[in-house]
Design a protein around this motif. Structure first.
Motif, PDB file in Angstrom:
ATOM      1  N   GLU A   2       0.756  -1.045   0.024  1.00 49.63           N
ATOM      2  CA  GLU A   2      -0.022  -0.079   0.068  1.00 49.63           C
ATOM      3  C   GLU A   2       1.002   1.196  -0.066  1.00 49.63           C
ATOM      4  O   GLU A   2       1.801   1.367   0.853  1.00 49.63           O
ATOM      5  N   PRO A   3       0.780   2.261  -0.999  1.00 47.68           N
ATOM      6  CA  PRO A   3       1.457   3.411  -0.941  1.00 47.68           C
ATOM      7  C   PRO A   3       1.027   4.378   0.237  1.00 47.68           C
ATOM      8  O   PRO A   3       0.009   4.309   0.617  1.00 47.68           O
ATOM      9  N   PHE A   4       2.103   5.078   0.563  1.00 45.72           N
ATOM     10  CA  PHE A   4       2.022   5.821   1.678  1.00 45.72           C
ATOM     11  C   PHE A   4       3.294   7.037   1.460  1.00 45.72           C
ATOM     12  O   PHE A   4       4.145   6.685   0.925  1.00 45.72           O
ATOM     13  N   THR A   5       2.933   8.249   2.108  1.00 51.21           N
ATOM     14  CA  THR A   5       3.956   8.986   2.041  1.00 51.21           C
ATOM     15  C   THR A   5       4.835   9.491   3.193  1.00 51.21           C
ATOM     16  O   THR A   5       4.020   9.363   4.302  1.00 51.21           O
ATOM     17  N   GLY A   6       5.968   9.882   3.159  1.00 53.03           N
ATOM     18  CA  GLY A   6       6.886  10.025   4.291  1.00 53.03           C
ATOM     19  C   GLY A   6       7.765  11.423   3.760  1.00 53.03           C
ATOM     20  O   GLY A   6       8.144  11.480   2.484  1.00 53.03           O
ATOM     21  N   THR A   7       8.103  12.208   4.555  1.00 50.44           N
ATOM     22  CA  THR A   7       8.991  13.330   4.552  1.00 50.44           C
ATOM     23  C   THR A   7      10.215  13.255   5.389  1.00 50.44           C
ATOM     24  O   THR A   7       9.961  13.179   6.535  1.00 50.44           O
ATOM     25  N   ASN A   8      11.305  13.349   4.846  1.00 54.99           N
ATOM     26  CA  ASN A   8      12.698  13.576   5.929  1.00 54.99           C
ATOM     27  C   ASN A   8      12.509  15.066   6.361  1.00 54.99           C
ATOM     28  O   ASN A   8      11.916  15.980   5.824  1.00 54.99           O
ATOM     29  N   LEU A   9      13.024  14.913   7.761  1.00 51.10           N
ATOM     30  CA  LEU A   9      13.076  16.259   8.643  1.00 51.10           C
ATOM     31  C   LEU A   9      13.470  17.363   7.850  1.00 51.10           C
ATOM     32  O   LEU A   9      12.676  18.557   7.862  1.00 51.10           O
ATOM     33  N   PRO A  10      14.668  17.236   7.256  1.00 51.11           N
ATOM     34  CA  PRO A  10      15.375  18.425   6.496  1.00 51.11           C
ATOM     35  C   PRO A  10      14.586  18.988   5.281  1.00 51.11           C
ATOM     36  O   PRO A  10      14.531  20.274   5.139  1.00 51.11           O
ATOM     37  N   TYR A  11      13.642  17.958   4.792  1.00 50.76           N
ATOM     38  CA  TYR A  11      12.982  18.361   3.528  1.00 50.76           C
ATOM     39  C   TYR A  11      11.622  19.086   4.111  1.00 50.76           C
ATOM     40  O   TYR A  11      11.320  20.104   3.408  1.00 50.76           O
ATOM     41  N   ILE A  12      11.289  19.064   5.051  1.00 49.46           N
ATOM     42  CA  ILE A  12      10.039  19.591   5.744  1.00 49.46           C
ATOM     43  C   ILE A  12      10.649  21.042   6.070  1.00 49.46           C
ATOM     44  O   ILE A  12      10.089  21.991   5.748  1.00 49.46           O
ATOM     45  N   GLY A  13      11.827  20.996   6.610  1.00 48.97           N
ATOM     46  CA  GLY A  13      12.575  22.658   6.935  1.00 48.97           C
ATOM     47  C   GLY A  13      12.422  23.256   5.498  1.00 48.97           C
ATOM     48  O   GLY A  13      12.278  24.374   5.421  1.00 48.97           O
ATOM     49  N   LEU A  14      13.024  22.597   4.342  1.00 46.99           N
ATOM     50  CA  LEU A  14      13.019  23.283   3.116  1.00 46.99           C
ATOM     51  C   LEU A  14      11.694  23.645   2.570  1.00 46.99           C
ATOM     52  O   LEU A  14      11.308  25.000   2.130  1.00 46.99           O
ATOM     53  N   ALA A  15      10.650  23.028   2.884  1.00 50.14           N
ATOM     54  CA  ALA A  15       9.301  23.171   2.580  1.00 50.14           C
ATOM     55  C   ALA A  15       8.854  24.464   3.268  1.00 50.14           C
ATOM     56  O   ALA A  15       8.013  25.433   2.644  1.00 50.14           O
ATOM     57  N   VAL A  16       9.149  24.620   4.414  1.00 52.33           N
ATOM     58  CA  VAL A  16       8.699  25.835   5.344  1.00 52.33           C
ATOM     59  C   VAL A  16       9.415  27.126   4.825  1.00 52.33           C
ATOM     60  O   VAL A  16       8.762  28.039   4.778  1.00 52.33           O
ATOM     61  N   ALA A  17      10.818  26.868   4.755  1.00 50.09           N
ATOM     62  CA  ALA A  17      11.519  27.886   4.104  1.00 50.09           C
ATOM     63  C   ALA A  17      11.051  28.477   2.579  1.00 50.09           C
ATOM     64  O   ALA A  17      10.813  29.734   2.670  1.00 50.09           O
TER      65      ALA A  17
END
Ligand SMILES: NC(=O)c1ccc[n+]([C@@H]2O[C@H](COP(=O)([O-])OP(=O)(O)OC[C@H]3O[C@@H](n4cnc5c(N)ncnc54)[C@H](OP(=O)(O)O)[C@@H]3O)[C@@H](O)[C@H]2O)c1
Length: 296
Positions: free
Chosen positions: A174-189
């Motif tokens: 079953e597909p699901f999504t995950g995000t690496n913590l530094p990537y979340i930082g990039l999204a916020v910035a």
């Protein structure tokens, strides 16, 4: 919307916060960490630190003076404290508020999961109201799926790295999504660098749309060995979750999540085309590189 320069981060010392703080510093923002009076948290030297009593509106107001944006990565147990912070943010002239979401899409959840995530959902209502009443104020909600690198390390995704064991739920396909913590930082910035396109929106980002079996394959190939696999049925967890929640036990969230993310045929996962990665100018993340780094 005028440029955002000064950013206050709330709860910047936890699991997610440091990655957000670092990405904001790297992107050239002036960062102030709001931290509880009793907190022993430490921050990079470039960060200004404001000790706050979140039960006092004047203490929050003082800390928010001159801030253009607020990013909240506050702990799950303290989510409700954001109500007062939102109120003071509006009064302080904050232009963008990013609430402590950073998980499954709270606009799509149902049943027990929705009940448990009720505070996050209610806060979106507060933010919408505040933005309607104050045209200079806006918000962006960010759904990230699971914290991917963190989840692999703490065993949240079913992988025990030390013992090379995997717990695979249902078929594991079953597909699901995950995000690496530094990537979340990039999204916020990125959101704060170009705030106009994400004003008053709830968006989804992810490092990967993947499956447990894909991750297992990556672990086996990168570690050069076969892993022990235990199969589990998500139906069992659905029952456990309902029973726990009926008794008011919110630790049922972990059980609900297993069903939400891994149950065969649920189709809950965002597709690549649902993700805002491209609009935010985010780079492609690398599953193999993440698995390799976690193994190291
Ligand atoms: N997607 C996922 O897999 C996943 C996993 C975990 C969490 N999340 C979500 O991500 C967000 C951040 O979670 P996190 O795990 O990074 O948070 P966390 O580490 O539990 O806490 C973040 C910070 O909140 C502050 N804090 C803790 N207790 C507090 C309290 N009682 N009152 C006020 N502040 C308090 C602390 O900062 P100071 O000491 O500096 O005050 C702490 O470092 C939450 O919305 C959570 O639900 C998602």
């Amino acid at each position: 919307m005028s440029t955002i320069k000064n950013v206050a981060v709330i709860g910047g010392s936890g699991n997610l916060g440091p990655a957000v703080v670092q990405a904001l510093l790297d992107a050239g923002f002036s960062v102030t960490a709001l931290t509880r009076i009793e907190s022993k948290a430490t921050f990079p030297s470039a960060v200004k630190v404001a000790k706050v009593d979140y039960s006092s509106s004047s203490s929050i107001a003082e800390a928010l003076k001159g801030q253009d944006a607020v990013v909240s990565t506050i702990a799950t147990l303290a989510l409700k404290q954001q109500e007062a912070i939102i109120e003071e943010s509006v009064k302080a002239g904050v232009k963008r508020f990013i609430p402590s979401e950073f998980g499954v899409n709270t606009q799509k959840v149902t049943g027990g999961t929705k009940k448990i995530l009720g505070t996050k959902i209610a806060l979106q209502g507060e933010l919408e109201k505040a933005a309607k009443a104050n045209p200079d104020f806006s918000w962006t909600g960010i759904s990230t799926g699971l914290f991917f690198d963190w989840g692999l390390k703490v065993g949240f995704l079913g992988f025990n790295i030390k013992e090379k064991k995997a717990t695979i739920f249902d078929s594991g396909n079953e597909p699901f999504t995950g995000t690496n913590l530094p990537y979340i930082g990039l999204a916020v910035a990125s959101i704060l660098k170009n705030p106009a396109s994400t004003a008053n929106k709830y968006i989804e980002v992810a490092s990967f749309v993947t499956t447990q079996n894909e991750i297992l394959k990556a672990f086996e190939e990168e570690s050069g060995s076969k892993w022990t696999v235990e199969k589990k049925d998500t139906e069992t967890f659905a029952k456990i979750a309902d029973e726990k929640l009926a008794k008011g036990d919110y630790s049922s969230f972990g059980d609900f999540l297993k069903v939400y993310l891994f149950a065969d045929g649920k189709g809950q996962s965002p597709k690549e085309s649902d993700l805002a990665n491209k609009e935010l100018g985010l780079p492609k993340d690398d599953l193999r590189a993440t698995v390799k780094a976690v193994l190291a």
